[in-house]
Write a protein that holds these residues in place. Structure first.
Motif, PDB file in Angstrom:
ATOM      1  N   ASP A   1       0.844  -1.183   0.000  1.00 23.27           N
ATOM      2  CA  ASP A   1       0.000   0.000   0.000  1.00 23.27           C
ATOM      3  C   ASP A   1       0.884   1.239   0.000  1.00 23.27           C
ATOM      4  O   ASP A   1       1.905   1.290   0.683  1.00 23.27           O
ATOM      5  CB  ASP A   1      -0.907   0.039   1.225  1.00 23.27           C
ATOM      6  N   TYR A   2       0.466   2.234  -0.752  1.00 27.11           N
ATOM      7  CA  TYR A   2       1.221   3.479  -0.844  1.00 27.11           C
ATOM      8  C   TYR A   2       0.319   4.646  -0.498  1.00 27.11           C
ATOM      9  O   TYR A   2      -0.867   4.661  -0.838  1.00 27.11           O
ATOM     10  CB  TYR A   2       1.798   3.662  -2.246  1.00 27.11           C
ATOM     11  N   TRP A   3       0.889   5.644   0.167  1.00 25.99           N
ATOM     12  CA  TRP A   3       0.152   6.815   0.610  1.00 25.99           C
ATOM     13  C   TRP A   3       0.882   8.088   0.235  1.00 25.99           C
ATOM     14  O   TRP A   3       2.109   8.152   0.282  1.00 25.99           O
ATOM     15  CB  TRP A   3      -0.042   6.799   2.128  1.00 25.99           C
ATOM     16  N   GLY A   4       0.117   9.104  -0.105  1.00 26.18           N
ATOM     17  CA  GLY A   4       0.682  10.419  -0.287  1.00 26.18           C
ATOM     18  C   GLY A   4       0.831  11.132   1.042  1.00 26.18           C
ATOM     19  O   GLY A   4       0.490  10.591   2.104  1.00 26.18           O
ATOM     20  N   GLN A   5       1.333  12.342   0.988  1.00 28.73           N
ATOM     21  CA  GLN A   5       1.578  13.111   2.212  1.00 28.73           C
ATOM     22  C   GLN A   5       0.345  13.850   2.701  1.00 28.73           C
ATOM     23  O   GLN A   5       0.313  14.320   3.842  1.00 28.73           O
ATOM     24  CB  GLN A   5       2.718  14.112   1.984  1.00 28.73           C
ATOM     25  N   GLY A   6      -0.662  13.959   1.863  1.00 29.13           N
ATOM     26  CA  GLY A   6      -1.899  14.613   2.223  1.00 29.13           C
ATOM     27  C   GLY A   6      -1.952  16.059   1.780  1.00 29.13           C
ATOM     28  O   GLY A   6      -0.928  16.731   1.656  1.00 29.13           O
ATOM     29  N   THR A   7      -3.166  16.539   1.535  1.00 29.00           N
ATOM     30  CA  THR A   7      -3.395  17.935   1.212  1.00 29.00           C
ATOM     31  C   THR A   7      -4.596  18.425   2.016  1.00 29.00           C
ATOM     32  O   THR A   7      -5.616  17.747   2.108  1.00 29.00           O
ATOM     33  CB  THR A   7      -3.610  18.137  -0.301  1.00 29.00           C
ATOM     34  N   GLN A   8      -4.464  19.596   2.610  1.00 23.87           N
ATOM     35  CA  GLN A   8      -5.490  20.123   3.505  1.00 23.87           C
ATOM     36  C   GLN A   8      -6.639  20.732   2.726  1.00 23.87           C
ATOM     37  O   GLN A   8      -6.433  21.547   1.823  1.00 23.87           O
ATOM     38  CB  GLN A   8      -4.888  21.178   4.438  1.00 23.87           C
ATOM     39  N   VAL A   9      -7.848  20.347   3.104  1.00 25.66           N
ATOM     40  CA  VAL A   9      -9.066  20.961   2.586  1.00 25.66           C
ATOM     41  C   VAL A   9      -9.825  21.557   3.758  1.00 25.66           C
ATOM     42  O   VAL A   9     -10.159  20.846   4.707  1.00 25.66           O
ATOM     43  CB  VAL A   9      -9.952  19.948   1.839  1.00 25.66           C
ATOM     44  N   THR A  10     -10.081  22.847   3.707  1.00 26.97           N
ATOM     45  CA  THR A  10     -10.815  23.523   4.759  1.00 26.97           C
ATOM     46  C   THR A  10     -12.034  24.204   4.156  1.00 26.97           C
ATOM     47  O   THR A  10     -11.906  24.999   3.227  1.00 26.97           O
ATOM     48  CB  THR A  10      -9.939  24.562   5.469  1.00 26.97           C
ATOM     49  N   VAL A  11     -13.201  23.877   4.687  1.00 23.95           N
ATOM     50  CA  VAL A  11     -14.460  24.450   4.221  1.00 23.95           C
ATOM     51  C   VAL A  11     -15.021  25.304   5.348  1.00 23.95           C
ATOM     52  O   VAL A  11     -15.437  24.780   6.385  1.00 23.95           O
ATOM     53  CB  VAL A  11     -15.463  23.370   3.807  1.00 23.95           C
ATOM     54  N   SER A  12     -15.028  26.602   5.147  1.00 26.03           N
ATOM     55  CA  SER A  12     -15.430  27.512   6.208  1.00 26.03           C
ATOM     56  C   SER A  12     -15.923  28.821   5.614  1.00 26.03           C
ATOM     57  O   SER A  12     -15.417  29.296   4.595  1.00 26.03           O
ATOM     58  CB  SER A  12     -14.254  27.785   7.152  1.00 26.03           C
TER      59      SER A  12
END
Length: 115
Positions: free
Chosen positions: A103-114
């Motif tokens: 399994d491989y994963w990325g580092q992530g990207t932040q999504v903020t809904v406000s």
């Protein structure tokens, strides 16, 4: 070594849209099983959407009708189109791949809904 890099996150107003991208490198073959997960503050990671091959997809109930997962195999990229975003969609979004060996994963990207 397979690497996944997400991009496209940011701050949006409720009802807005974002398109996340996942670039896959380290392999010259497209990995069939790709997915987007997310992790909200204080919560565990949850599956958002999965795509198998070119046409088979599934979605978490919370995002059905609002999110669309797609891919461009020639570019070795996966996308997540997010529409009608809600505050509860706020999370770090991760791209994931399963190639049968690991399994491989990325580092992530932040999504903020406000508002």
């Amino acid at each position: 070594q397979v690497q996944l890099v997400e991009s496209g996150g940011g701050l949006v107003q409720p009802g807005g849209s974002l398109r996340l991208s996942c670039a896959v490198s380290g392999t010259k073959y497209s990995i069939a099983n790709m997915a987007w997960y997310r992790q909200a503050p204080g919560k565990q990671r949850e599956l958002v959407a999965r795509i198998i091959g070119d046409i088979s997809t599934n979605y978490a109930d919370s995002v059905k009708g609002r999110f669309t997962i797609s891919r461009d195999s020639a570019k070795n990229a996966v996308y997540l189109q997010m529409n009608s975003l809600k505050p509860e969609d706020t999370a770090v979004y991760y791209c994931a791949a399963v190639d049968g060996l690991a399994d491989y994963w990325g580092q992530g990207t932040q999504v903020t809904v406000s508002s």
